[in-house]
Design a protein around this motif. Structure first.
Motif: not given
Length: 119
Positions: A92-98, A100-104
């Motif tokens: 789930r953390f990996h999915d969240f990172a993917l 939101n990658r652009e926003a980060v």
């Protein structure tokens, strides 16, 4: 007055992941692995760091360690039921990172453009 079994707010974070914790958990997704197999698959992890991470994961109940009295000694690691739950969290953390990658990356560029904040 709270009961002796009641957790204080400071006790809620019982998992103190190291840099390699989630990497080990994800590697063990496919099943039982030997130490050197884990180390090879993780590339670049120092032997001492991997040993320490595995020891902490075993102590906390996320992995099992089985040692066989062979020459050379054979040691295998596997996820426990709780380790499987941690794997789900890692996914789930990996999915969240993917997601939101652009926003980060945008936030980082914006932050860097104005400086790191003046004290």
């Amino acid at each position: 007055m709270s009961s002796p079994d009641a957790a204080s707010p400071h006790d809620l974070l019982v998992v103190r992941p190291s840099k390699w914790t989630l990497v080990v958990i994800v590697q063990l997704r496919s099943g039982t692995m030997r130490f050197n197999e884990l180390r090879r698959n993780m590339g670049g992890v120092p032997q001492k760091s991997l040993s320490q991470t595995l020891r902490e994961l075993e102590r906390d109940g996320f992995v099992t360690r089985r040692a066989y009295a062979t020459i050379p000694p054979r040691v295998e690691y596997d996820l426990t039921e709780m380790g499987q739950q941690l794997l789900e969290l890692a996914d789930r953390f990996h999915d969240f990172a993917l997601r939101n990658r652009e926003a980060v990356e945008t936030a980082r560029r914006r932050f860097d453009a104005v400086g790191e904040g003046l004290e």
